[in-house]
Design a protein around this motif. Structure first.
Motif, mmCIF file in Angstrom:
data_model
loop_
_atom_site.group_PDB
_atom_site.id
_atom_site.type_symbol
_atom_site.label_atom_id
_atom_site.label_comp_id
_atom_site.label_asym_id
_atom_site.label_seq_id
_atom_site.Cartn_x
_atom_site.Cartn_y
_atom_site.Cartn_z
ATOM 1 N N TYR A 157 4.089 -17.752 1.632
ATOM 2 C CA TYR A 157 3.695 -16.512 2.290
ATOM 3 C C TYR A 157 4.944 -15.694 2.602
ATOM 4 C CZ TYR A 157 -0.472 -19.371 3.010
ATOM 5 O OH TYR A 157 -1.549 -20.195 2.831
ATOM 6 N N CYS A 158 4.845 -14.369 2.429
ATOM 7 C CA CYS A 158 5.984 -13.498 2.698
ATOM 8 C C CYS A 158 5.520 -12.264 3.464
ATOM 9 C CB CYS A 158 6.661 -13.090 1.383
ATOM 10 S SG CYS A 158 5.648 -11.974 0.365
ATOM 11 N N ARG A 159 6.473 -11.397 3.847
ATOM 12 C CA ARG A 159 6.172 -10.157 4.559
ATOM 13 C C ARG A 159 6.316 -8.933 3.660
ATOM 14 N NH1 ARG A 159 6.706 -9.706 9.889
ATOM 15 N NH2 ARG A 159 5.485 -7.835 9.471
ATOM 16 N N ASP A 160 6.492 -9.127 2.364
ATOM 17 C CA ASP A 160 6.717 -8.026 1.424
ATOM 18 C C ASP A 160 5.371 -7.470 0.972
ATOM 19 O OD1 ASP A 160 7.413 -6.296 -0.596
ATOM 20 O OD2 ASP A 160 8.911 -7.622 -1.495
ATOM 21 N N SER A 161 4.966 -6.318 1.517
ATOM 22 C CA SER A 161 3.653 -5.746 1.221
ATOM 23 C C SER A 161 3.536 -5.212 -0.205
ATOM 24 C CB SER A 161 3.343 -4.613 2.210
ATOM 25 O OG SER A 161 4.293 -3.571 2.087
ATOM 26 N N ARG A 162 4.639 -5.125 -0.926
ATOM 27 C CA ARG A 162 4.575 -4.632 -2.306
ATOM 28 C C ARG A 162 3.808 -5.589 -3.207
ATOM 29 N NH1 ARG A 162 10.911 -3.469 -3.079
ATOM 30 N NH2 ARG A 162 10.891 -5.564 -2.181
ATOM 31 N N SER A 163 3.592 -6.828 -2.736
ATOM 32 C CA SER A 163 2.823 -7.792 -3.524
ATOM 33 C C SER A 163 1.348 -7.822 -3.141
ATOM 34 C CB SER A 163 3.417 -9.197 -3.343
ATOM 35 O OG SER A 163 3.297 -9.621 -1.983
ATOM 36 N N TRP A 164 0.926 -6.958 -2.228
ATOM 37 C CA TRP A 164 -0.443 -6.954 -1.717
ATOM 38 C C TRP A 164 -1.372 -6.336 -2.755
ATOM 39 C CZ3 TRP A 164 -2.393 -3.578 2.909
ATOM 40 C CH2 TRP A 164 -3.628 -4.090 3.369
#
Length: 531
Positions: free
Chosen positions: A85-92
């Motif tokens: 899990y990450c905080r990079d919203s570009r992968s949403w």
């Protein structure tokens, strides 16, 4: 786009319908609940927990699907497993598919930025290392001194009126004043900066202008500290070996100021509300069974400053809490529901003193680096306020209190109180509910009495009790150098106290008298209180 084209729930069977008895309002595609339409989010979280377990599907604005992580251990696993899990919203996935529009109400929380809380790997270590390094230079003894002095200033504004609103007149001001001191922009603190910060976080029509006002102040601070380094957080952030650019410095100052300010305002207001409305809680605090720091920690369990945090994103297909999570799914860190997970808190009325395993400051690589600053502002500020106003009480019925709620937080709108009017106090003195006595001279038993303590009526201690040369001490008046037969009391007169003799050597004796050192416990208490 509906849930059929983006099966966030990732279940093999048909989507379940709404819970029995659930009103149609708040339901979206597939019978999923809309979080932003819930009248009581706490109640909704419990319904979702009962229906789905520790991880539940839901919808946010524009019917964008997300997972809400409700379980305590599931939240900890999510924030502590950067490989999944990450905080990079570009992968949403919804963002990549165009479901999340640029004007989405939660875009300020979701939009990716080149800051420590959104990046991963080496870049995260570089930016996070700079922030943590600058945090490590903070002198907490000096910090508590700033907190107490600003508390004194704020209470002085309303102490003579006998009434106040502890949200707008205290909780919203103290964190900003202290944060400005820490960042090195004490001269920028004023009512306008507080109003701009509050407005920018509310998302009103003037939020952009308010945000610009704050950023202008941070830009001026960054430029000034580049040219004139000081002993403050901003200078240490600029001088860190990570070599942050001006844009990186400003963005991290913005993150620290807004996040730290918002969280601490809510924390102070929540602690004060419980103190004023829960007699048992206040009795424990007043009776010594609970300290103010313990009261703050209890509040972090029961009413965390942020209810949820947007958002974490699955880097690969995985499983969490019995649900199949697909790559690109978004998950909300459920702080409030995780803190009341019945698996770890079967009895919510039980105290949590000494237990810091709540989720209020997140965890893992993105755990809040400034949490001890927020704790210090809250516990020192509340302690100092109660010292100044020990009789403070709520000036309305508890059920008249109002909150402004969103998915991310719950804010107390106002906290009206009354108390006995009191005069202002010197901000350099320790907060007290009584007039602060004058500082005692360097004197101890066995040394000659200083002149000011030997005046008629003056005491030997803090200037409030009888001195050894006074009539009220139970002995006879001390003779003076000019005493003679004429000075003796007549048959109808009463003995009068006379000033104590002042030998010519007294000043030298006082100056040479050794000062009794404070014991270890006294030194510890003074250090803890920031004196």
């Amino acid at each position: 786009m509906t849930s059929e084209t983006h099966p966030l729930t990732a279940t093999d069977g048909p989507l379940p319908g709404p819970p029995p008895g659930c009103p149609a309002h708040g339901l979206g595609p597939g019978g999923l609940r809309r979080l932003h339409e819930a009248e009581d989010l706490d109640e909704l979280y419990e319904e979702l927990r009962e229906q789905y377990g520790p991880v539940a599907p839901a919808l946010i604005h524009d019917d964008v699907p997300v997972w809400v992580v409700l379980g305590h251990s599931e939240n900890l696993h999510m924030v502590s497993t950067p490989s999944q899990y990450c905080r990079d919203s570009r992968s949403w996935t919804p963002l990549k598919e165009g479901m999340v529009k640029p004007d989405h109400p939660l875009m300020p929380h979701i939009a990716w930025q080149p800051i420590a809380s959104h990046v991963e790997g080496d870049e995260h270590q570089r930016l996070r290392g700079a922030v943590s390094g600058a945090m490590s230079t903070i002198d907490f003894r000096g910090l508590r001194r700033h907190i107490k002095r600003h508390t004194q200033r704020l209470v002085n504004r309303f102490c003579e009126e006998g009434r106040a609103d502890l949200v707008s007149q205290f909780a919203e001001h103290l964190p900003m004043a202290v944060m400005c001191e820490l960042l090195g922009m004490a001269d920028a603190y004023d009512d306008r900066l507080v109003e701009a910060a509050r407005d920018a976080l509310k998302g009103t029509e003037t939020a952009i202008a308010s945000h610009t006002h704050v950023m202008d102040a941070l830009s001026r601070l960054t430029a000034r500290r580049r040219a004139e380094p000081g002993e403050d957080f901003t200078t240490h952030l600029i001088n860190h070996p990570a070599r942050l650019t001006d844009d990186e410095v400003r963005e991290h100052l913005r993150l620290i100021l807004f996040a730290g300010y918002e969280a601490t305002v809510n924390l102070i207001a929540n602690v004060l509300r419980v103190v004023l409305t829960d007699p048992g809680f206040r009795a424990q605090l007043s009776g010594g069974q609970m300290t103010v720091p313990e009261a703050v920690e209890q509040s972090l369990w029961d009413e965390p400053p942020f209810s949820t945090i947007f958002a974490y994103f699955a880097k690969q297909e995985t499983e969490l809490g019995g649900q199949r999570i697909r790559q690109g799914d978004g998950l909300l860190l459920g702080i409030a529901p995780g803190n009341v997970d019945p698996r770890i808190r079967p009895d919510l009325s039980a105290g949590m003193q000494g237990n810091r395993s709540h989720l209020a400051f997140s965890g893992g690589p993105h755990e809040c680096p400034g949490q001890d600053i927020g704790r210090a502002i809250a516990d020192s500020g509340v302690d100092a306020l109660l010292m100044r106003l020990p009789d403070v009480h709520l000036d309305c019925d508890e059920d008249e209190l109002r909150w402004r709620s969103s998915i991310s937080a719950r804010h107390l709108v106002e906290l009206p109180v009354r108390f006995q009017p009191r005069p202002p106090q010197d901000v350099t003195q320790a907060p007290s509910h009584a007039p602060v006595p004058p500082r005692r001279e360097a004197w101890h038993i066995g040394a000659p009495l200083p002149q000011q303590l030997a005046e008629p009526g003056a005491g030997a201690g803090w200037g409030t009790g009888p001195g050894p040369g006074s009539a009220s001490s139970g002995g006879q008046p001390l003779p003076t150098a000019s005493a003679g037969p004429a000075a003796q009391p007549g048959p109808q007169s009463q003995p009068q106290p006379q000033p104590a003799p002042r030998p010519e050597s007294a000043p030298e004796a006082v100056a040479e008298a050794p000062v009794r050192p404070r014991g270890p416990w006294q030194r510890l208490v003074r250090w803890w209180r920031g004196y």
